[in-house]
Design an enzyme around this catalytic site. Structure first.
Site, PDB file in Angstrom:
ATOM      1  N   GLY A  28      -0.480   5.063  -1.116  1.00  0.00           N
ATOM      2  CA  GLY A  28      -1.426   5.845  -0.524  1.00  0.00           C
ATOM      3  C   GLY A  28      -0.882   6.842   0.592  1.00  0.00           C
ATOM      4  CG  ASP A  55      -0.653   0.680  -3.759  1.00  0.00           C
ATOM      5  OD1 ASP A  55      -0.223   1.367  -3.122  1.00  0.00           O
ATOM      6  OD2 ASP A  55      -1.725   0.119  -4.009  1.00  0.00           O
ATOM      7  CB  ILE A  56      -3.498  -2.932  -5.916  1.00  0.00           C
ATOM      8  CG1 ILE A  56      -4.359  -4.188  -6.584  1.00  0.00           C
ATOM      9  CG2 ILE A  56      -4.212  -1.559  -6.162  1.00  0.00           C
ATOM     10  CD1 ILE A  56      -3.769  -5.444  -6.178  1.00  0.00           C
ATOM     11  CB  ILE A 101      -2.879  11.264   8.928  1.00  0.00           C
ATOM     12  CG1 ILE A 101      -2.826  10.067   9.805  1.00  0.00           C
ATOM     13  CG2 ILE A 101      -1.490  11.577   8.484  1.00  0.00           C
ATOM     14  CD1 ILE A 101      -2.175  10.176  11.125  1.00  0.00           C
ATOM     15  CG  ASP A 161      -4.283  -9.016  -4.720  1.00  0.00           C
ATOM     16  OD1 ASP A 161      -5.142  -9.466  -5.613  1.00  0.00           O
ATOM     17  OD2 ASP A 161      -4.671  -8.218  -3.494  1.00  0.00           O
ATOM     18  N   GLY A 187       0.950  -1.054  -0.013  1.00  0.00           N
ATOM     19  CA  GLY A 187       0.060  -0.091   0.059  1.00  0.00           C
ATOM     20  C   GLY A 187       0.982   1.241   0.110  1.00  0.00           C
ATOM     21  CE1 TYR A 217     -10.594   3.488   9.950  1.00  0.00           C
ATOM     22  CE2 TYR A 217      -9.760   2.093   8.227  1.00  0.00           C
ATOM     23  CZ  TYR A 217      -9.648   2.991   9.134  1.00  0.00           C
ATOM     24  OH  TYR A 217      -8.172   3.576   9.379  1.00  0.00           O
TER      25      TYR A 217
HETATM   26  C1  VAH Z   1     -10.500   7.844   8.303  1.00  0.00           C
HETATM   27  N1  VAH Z   1      -8.234   8.729   8.031  1.00  0.00           N
HETATM   28  O1  VAH Z   1     -11.222   8.806   8.122  1.00  0.00           O
HETATM   29  C2  VAH Z   1      -9.184   7.677   8.696  1.00  0.00           C
HETATM   30  C3  VAH Z   1      -8.946   7.457   9.940  1.00  0.00           C
HETATM   31  C4  VAH Z   1      -9.481   8.357  12.164  1.00  0.00           C
HETATM   32  C5  VAH Z   1      -9.756   8.353  10.912  1.00  0.00           C
HETATM   33  O2  VAH Z   1      -8.842   6.356  10.446  1.00  0.00           O
HETATM   34  O3  VAH Z   1     -11.272   6.801   8.047  1.00  0.00           O
END
Ligand code: VAH
Length: 321
Positions: free
Chosen positions: A11, A34-35, A172, A52, A8, A142
């Site tokens: 990114g 990366d992919i 970030i 991958d 990755g 997530y």
């Molecule tokens: C998101 N940038 O927004 C990521 C992060 C704390 C947020 O994990 O999904």
């Protein structure tokens, strides 16, 4: 010298981590992967492979070809996109982690960095100065993948002595590579729009406070954790990490100190519900105690750096266009 593979690498965090690791280990000891070839700056910066993250053999072939002993697994589907494609998010985020953990368990690699997130916390978590150990009921796919992933990291460490290390990143902010699919991405977009249009229509409401961090601090924390002696890494699920917490209103006020006629408007969308489920600030005392974590960028210093670097980037692109 350790041979390092970043999965990755194209990114937002992966690309900057790639350049930092080349500085530390030497370009010949770092393999970016990366992919696809979507980040040409990374592709053209040294050794690059198509890997991958969901294919065990794809990773294993790269590990054996380059004699890799450390993997930074930076490929993931983030919070906002994960709500649009739940099963794809689960598959990518979990399959990739299992492949890398099993490569370590089976002795093909020695060490792993795996990013978790403050998204592991949910609406029932204390929102102010969120503790390292507390209730965690994430309401995004997530966040669920990061909570489960932390459990597996700790299990593989305890059961198979896998040296896996992890950080719960906040949002970030960086200027080199655009983020993709995150709820905190507004805090990057706002700087670009401030320079390009002097106006930003924010997808979160004005008082939505979230934990954030400038990229340089995030990269330094990652490197410090990976370089710490194993006995100092006492938490093997994932370390809380915080730096600065702010709202769209407060970041816009900071930008106005540089661009007085900057205007912000608010059009909250589906990402508001995600942001409302997350903490406002993080207690990262465990990281500070165990491996001397300390952030350097506050909102003022970050805003100055972001606007300086983006101003230069857009000026250069105008000259070259
Ligand atoms: C998101 N940038 O927004 C990521 C992060 C704390 C947020 O994990 O999904």
């Amino acid at each position: 010298m350790p041979k390092v593979l970043i999965i990755g690498a194209g990114g937002q965090i992966g690309s900057e981590l790639t350049f930092k690791l080349k500085d530390i280990h030497g370009s010949e000891n770092v393999v970016a992967s990366d992919i696809g070839y979507h980040n040409l700056e990374v592709v053209n910066s040294g050794i690059f492979e198509i890997v991958d993250a969901q294919d065990y053999n794809s990773i294993k072939i790269c590990v054996e070809k380059h004699n890799i002993d450390t993997i930074y697994l930076m490929a993931a589907m983030l919070s906002a996109t994960g709500e649009k494609y739940p099963m794809k998010a689960w598959d990518l985020n979990m399959n990739s982690l299992f492949h890398v953990l099993n490569l370590a368990k089976d002795g093909f690699i020695k060490r792993i960095f795996w990013p978790s997130s403050i998204a592991v916390f949910g609406p029932t978590t204390p929102t102010e100065n969120t503790p390292q150990h507390t209730i965690m009921e994430p309401t995004t796919v997530y966040g669920i993948t990061k909570q489960v992933g932390e459990r597996w990291c700790e299990y593989y460490h305890k059961k198979y002595d896998v040296d896996v290390r992890s950080i719960r990143y906040p949002g970030i902010i960086s200027w080199k590579t655009m983020p993709g699919g995150g709820t905190t991405d507004y805090a990057v977009e706002i700087y670009h729009q401030a320079i390009l249009d002097k106006h930003y229509d924010c997808f979160l409401s004005e008082h939505t406070e979230l934990p954030m961090m400038f990229m340089d601090d995030a990269i330094n924390a990652t490197v410090n954790l990976m370089q710490a002696p194993a006995e100092q890494v006492k938490i093997r699920s994932s370390y809380n990490l915080g730096a600065i917490s702010f709202t769209p209103l407060t970041i816009s006020e900071e930008i106005k100190k540089h661009i007085p006629d900057f205007k912000i408007t608010y059009s909250p969308d589906y990402r508001q519900q995600i942001a409302d489920s997350w903490p406002k600030s993080i207690d990262d005392s465990a990281a500070r105690e165990d491996w001397n974590w300390n952030h350097e960028f506050n909102l003022e210093k970050m805003t100055t750096e972001m606007l300086k670097q983006l101003g230069r980037k857009y000026q250069d692109s105008e000259i070259n266009s």
